[in-house]
Design a protein around this motif. Structure first.
Motif, mmCIF file in Angstrom:
data_model
loop_
_atom_site.group_PDB
_atom_site.id
_atom_site.type_symbol
_atom_site.label_atom_id
_atom_site.label_comp_id
_atom_site.label_asym_id
_atom_site.label_seq_id
_atom_site.Cartn_x
_atom_site.Cartn_y
_atom_site.Cartn_z
ATOM 1 N N ALA A 289 -12.813 -2.753 -16.173
ATOM 2 C CA ALA A 289 -13.097 -2.832 -17.611
ATOM 3 C C ALA A 289 -13.013 -4.279 -18.066
ATOM 4 O O ALA A 289 -12.216 -5.068 -17.548
ATOM 5 N N ASP A 290 -13.850 -4.615 -19.045
ATOM 6 C CA ASP A 290 -13.728 -5.934 -19.668
ATOM 7 C C ASP A 290 -12.874 -5.814 -20.929
ATOM 8 O O ASP A 290 -12.407 -4.720 -21.287
ATOM 9 N N ALA A 291 -12.646 -6.953 -21.601
ATOM 10 C CA ALA A 291 -11.765 -6.950 -22.764
ATOM 11 C C ALA A 291 -12.321 -6.142 -23.921
ATOM 12 O O ALA A 291 -11.572 -5.710 -24.799
ATOM 13 N N ALA A 292 -13.634 -5.905 -23.931
ATOM 14 C CA ALA A 292 -14.239 -5.091 -24.988
ATOM 15 C C ALA A 292 -14.129 -3.596 -24.707
ATOM 16 O O ALA A 292 -14.537 -2.784 -25.531
ATOM 17 N N GLY A 293 -13.589 -3.225 -23.553
ATOM 18 C CA GLY A 293 -13.469 -1.820 -23.204
ATOM 19 C C GLY A 293 -14.657 -1.261 -22.462
ATOM 20 O O GLY A 293 -14.677 -0.070 -22.129
ATOM 21 N N ASN A 294 -15.694 -2.093 -22.194
ATOM 22 C CA ASN A 294 -16.794 -1.633 -21.349
ATOM 23 C C ASN A 294 -16.256 -1.363 -19.946
ATOM 24 O O ASN A 294 -15.546 -2.204 -19.375
ATOM 25 N N GLU A 295 -16.609 -0.215 -19.384
ATOM 26 C CA GLU A 295 -16.145 0.148 -18.051
ATOM 27 C C GLU A 295 -17.316 0.381 -17.118
ATOM 28 O O GLU A 295 -18.397 0.804 -17.546
ATOM 29 N N ALA A 296 -17.096 0.115 -15.832
ATOM 30 C CA ALA A 296 -18.093 0.413 -14.810
ATOM 31 C C ALA A 296 -17.383 0.952 -13.586
ATOM 32 O O ALA A 296 -16.300 0.474 -13.218
ATOM 33 N N ALA A 297 -17.966 1.963 -12.970
ATOM 34 C CA ALA A 297 -17.430 2.496 -11.716
ATOM 35 C C ALA A 297 -17.884 1.603 -10.577
ATOM 36 O O ALA A 297 -19.084 1.420 -10.371
ATOM 37 N N VAL A 298 -16.935 1.020 -9.854
ATOM 38 C CA VAL A 298 -17.274 0.176 -8.713
ATOM 39 C C VAL A 298 -17.094 0.919 -7.395
ATOM 40 O O VAL A 298 -17.431 0.405 -6.335
ATOM 41 N N TYR A 299 -16.541 2.118 -7.457
ATOM 42 C CA TYR A 299 -16.550 3.037 -6.310
ATOM 43 C C TYR A 299 -16.474 4.451 -6.847
ATOM 44 O O TYR A 299 -15.695 4.748 -7.762
ATOM 45 N N ASP A 300 -17.269 5.329 -6.286
ATOM 46 C CA ASP A 300 -17.279 6.724 -6.699
ATOM 47 C C ASP A 300 -17.656 7.546 -5.476
ATOM 48 O O ASP A 300 -18.827 7.604 -5.084
ATOM 49 N N GLY A 301 -16.673 8.159 -4.835
ATOM 50 C CA GLY A 301 -16.966 8.894 -3.599
ATOM 51 C C GLY A 301 -15.768 9.693 -3.133
ATOM 52 O O GLY A 301 -14.791 9.900 -3.868
ATOM 53 N N GLU A 302 -15.842 10.135 -1.890
ATOM 54 C CA GLU A 302 -14.809 10.981 -1.318
ATOM 55 C C GLU A 302 -13.767 10.143 -0.584
ATOM 56 O O GLU A 302 -14.060 9.076 -0.053
ATOM 57 N N LEU A 303 -12.546 10.660 -0.586
ATOM 58 C CA LEU A 303 -11.443 10.058 0.159
ATOM 59 C C LEU A 303 -10.652 11.183 0.806
ATOM 60 O O LEU A 303 -10.191 12.094 0.115
ATOM 61 N N ALA A 304 -10.532 11.133 2.116
ATOM 62 C CA ALA A 304 -9.798 12.168 2.838
ATOM 63 C C ALA A 304 -8.347 11.746 2.984
ATOM 64 O O ALA A 304 -8.049 10.637 3.440
ATOM 65 N N VAL A 305 -7.424 12.604 2.563
ATOM 66 C CA VAL A 305 -5.991 12.368 2.736
ATOM 67 C C VAL A 305 -5.533 13.155 3.947
ATOM 68 O O VAL A 305 -5.737 14.371 4.035
ATOM 69 N N ALA A 306 -4.948 12.450 4.911
ATOM 70 C CA ALA A 306 -4.518 13.067 6.166
ATOM 71 C C ALA A 306 -3.084 13.557 6.050
ATOM 72 O O ALA A 306 -2.311 13.116 5.195
ATOM 73 N N GLY A 307 -2.728 14.455 6.950
ATOM 74 C CA GLY A 307 -1.361 14.929 7.041
ATOM 75 C C GLY A 307 -0.486 13.925 7.761
ATOM 76 O O GLY A 307 -0.939 12.863 8.192
ATOM 77 N N PRO A 308 0.778 14.225 7.911
ATOM 78 C CA PRO A 308 1.681 13.304 8.601
ATOM 79 C C PRO A 308 1.312 13.172 10.069
ATOM 80 O O PRO A 308 0.600 14.003 10.640
ATOM 81 N N ASP A 309 1.768 12.109 10.683
ATOM 82 C CA ASP A 309 1.546 11.925 12.113
ATOM 83 C C ASP A 309 2.093 13.110 12.880
ATOM 84 O O ASP A 309 3.107 13.710 12.491
ATOM 85 N N PRO A 310 1.445 13.472 13.997
ATOM 86 C CA PRO A 310 1.963 14.566 14.811
ATOM 87 C C PRO A 310 3.394 14.287 15.264
ATOM 88 O O PRO A 310 3.759 13.142 15.535
ATOM 89 N N VAL A 311 4.204 15.352 15.301
ATOM 90 C CA VAL A 311 5.560 15.229 15.831
ATOM 91 C C VAL A 311 5.451 15.292 17.354
ATOM 92 O O VAL A 311 5.086 16.310 17.926
ATOM 93 N N LEU A 312 5.729 14.177 17.999
ATOM 94 C CA LEU A 312 5.584 14.097 19.454
ATOM 95 C C LEU A 312 6.839 14.663 20.108
ATOM 96 O O LEU A 312 7.942 14.147 19.940
ATOM 97 N N THR A 313 6.657 15.729 20.842
ATOM 98 C CA THR A 313 7.764 16.382 21.537
ATOM 99 C C THR A 313 7.639 16.100 23.029
ATOM 100 O O THR A 313 6.608 15.606 23.497
ATOM 101 N N PRO A 314 8.670 16.364 23.813
ATOM 102 C CA PRO A 314 8.564 16.148 25.260
ATOM 103 C C PRO A 314 7.339 16.851 25.832
ATOM 104 O O PRO A 314 6.979 17.950 25.433
ATOM 105 N N SER A 315 6.656 16.182 26.753
ATOM 106 C CA SER A 315 5.419 16.714 27.316
ATOM 107 C C SER A 315 5.671 17.997 28.097
ATOM 108 O O SER A 315 6.705 18.185 28.730
#
Length: 461
Positions: A289-315
């Protein structure tokens, strides 16, 4: 032995999303640009104000002008200035803005008698060549200090003194008159939204993500950037600290320094905390946004949120279709391994993620734009599900790299996983295509598609 084919996993990783030009949803607000002092008396300095003088006129800043309680001065070097002498302070509108009004906070000083031939000396305030206030400095006793405002047009406003006599004549007085300016204000409209781009995007991502915002504005200047996930604001950053906050929040206008807000910023950090977001695909929007309140989208898309890292147990050593671990003392060949040593490791129920690890030239309609014949590095990770636990794939699990050009799909190369199921693949192409990274096992297939456009010259943003 039961074999189940899982649905394909499609997660595209990007490091840079460049370009966006959507108009702001909110209407622009009027902006008041203050020079010398702000609306609450804040000292702003003389930046943005230009002195002009001719003949016996003098325009100067006292030692503490615009820093203490005083202001800027316009006067004469002698009590009887020659005709045409003048001194003034001027404020110019920023490019691509429309001047709607002008204000001056002033204190005229009387030109003392005796009345001489060729008087008077005058104080004038106006904009675009049109007067807003004009006073005979010999009669200034009737004009107390204060604020004068009026409608205005043009590209500037100025306040000062002059001797409106022809050359060869003088404005004679016992002492020269003067004008002290505490504030000179331009009321402007700015109809032009800013533009920009965003760097540092990754997908999938977990936890903290710091984006980098580039932005430009052709009007009053830049103010803020914000990130919105699924319609909810999650992050905010000042693009210019001088203009991110209103000098007087109590007024309907946005009050900012006349010295101007930044017209361009590069790599301003915008930190997002995604730890509270559910795992899955979300909608991310970044707006500037500028000081006059004009706004522009500079990114508009998808974002994938991943789960936690796998819990590594003994092989453990497992057979496909048998979720039970091997008895104590059984051989171990790496997390997720399902084959004996010396054979190709298996990866049950695979999950693959891949992303470019370098900045592309830009992103256009979801496609990475890359330079022809340049080498680009892609990184990823393969995990395998053993029972109810997901592990990193063992070393040596193969991953195919396929190319789809038009309707034709063909393989060119492949890679194998390193420690922790990690992959690093360096690719170079001469033509556009869709890259398909794929791992197939007896219990499922996982693949990632990344579309690329190959250009022979570096394209500008």
């Amino acid at each position: 032995m039961a074999i189940r084919i899982t649905r394909l996993t499609r997660i595209v990783g990007l490091t840079w999303a460049v370009f966006a030009l959507s108009a702001g949803a909110a209407p622009a607000r009027p902006v008041a640009l203050w020079g010398c002092h702000g609306p609450l008396g804040q000292p702003l300095g003389a930046a943005g104000l230009t002195a002009a003088q001719a003949g016996d006129g003098v325009a100067f800043a006292a030692a503490d002008a615009c820093e203490g309680a005083t202001g800027l001065v316009a006067s004469f070097s002698r009590a009887d200035p020659a005709g045409g002498s003048a001194a003034s302070w001027r404020a110019d509108t920023p490019n691509h803005t429309i001047l709607q009004g002008a204000r001056v906070v002033r204190a005229p000083t009387m030109a003392s008698g005796p009345y001489g031939a060729g008087s008077p000396q005058r104080y004038r305030f106006g904009a675009g060549g049109a007067p807003i206030e004009s006073i005979n400095l010999l009669d200034v006793w009737a004009t107390p200090p204060g604020t004068v405002a009026g409608p205005a047009s043009g590209a500037s406003a100025a306040a000062g003194v002059d001797c409106p006599r022809p050359p060869g004549e003088r404005c004679v007085a016992g002492a020269p008159g003067a004008l002290t300016i505490s504030a000179l204000v331009l009321d402007v409209d700015d109809p032009t939204p800013p533009r920009g781009s965003v760097g540092g995007l990754r997908s999938p991502v977990r936890g903290a993500l710091t984006l980098e915002v580039d932005a430009t504005d052709e009007g009053v200047g830049l103010a803020t950037a914000r990130a919105i996930v699924d319609g909810v604001p999650v992050a905010h950053a000042a693009l210019d600290a001088r203009c991110a906050a209103d000098l007087d929040p109590a007024t309907p206008t946005f009050d900012a320094p006349l010295s101007g807000c930044a017209q361009q910023v590069l790599r301003v950090p915008l930190a997002l905390d995604l730890s509270g977001q559910p795992v899955g695909v979300h909608h991310l929007e970044v707006r500037v946004a500028d000081a006059a309140g004009n706004e522009a989208a500079v990114y508009d898309g998808e974002l994938a949120v991943a789960g936690p890292d796998p819990v590594l147990t003994p092989s453990v050593t497992l057979k496909v279709g048998d979720p039970r671990p091997a008895p104590p003392g059984g051989a171990a060949h790496g997390a997720g391994s399902t084959t004996a040593p010396g054979t190709v490791p298996q990866c049950p129920r695979p999950q693959l993620s891949m992303a470019i690890d370098q900045r592309p030239l830009r992103v256009s309609h979801g496609r990475l734009v890359l330079r022809a014949k340049a080498r680009y590095r892609f990184r990823g990770r393969l995990t395998c599900r053993v029972g109810k636990v997901r592990h990193s794939a063992a070393r040596g699990v193969p991953v195919e790299v396929l190319n789809r050009v038009g309707r034709r799909t063909f393989g060119v190369t492949g890679a194998t996983t390193a420690t922790g199921g990690r992959l690093t693949i360096i690719l170079s192409y001469r033509s556009s295509r869709t890259l398909i990274f794929r791992h197939r096992s007896t219990s499922g297939t996982s693949q990632v598609r990344i579309s690329i456009t190959v250009v022979r010259k570096t394209a500008s943003r």
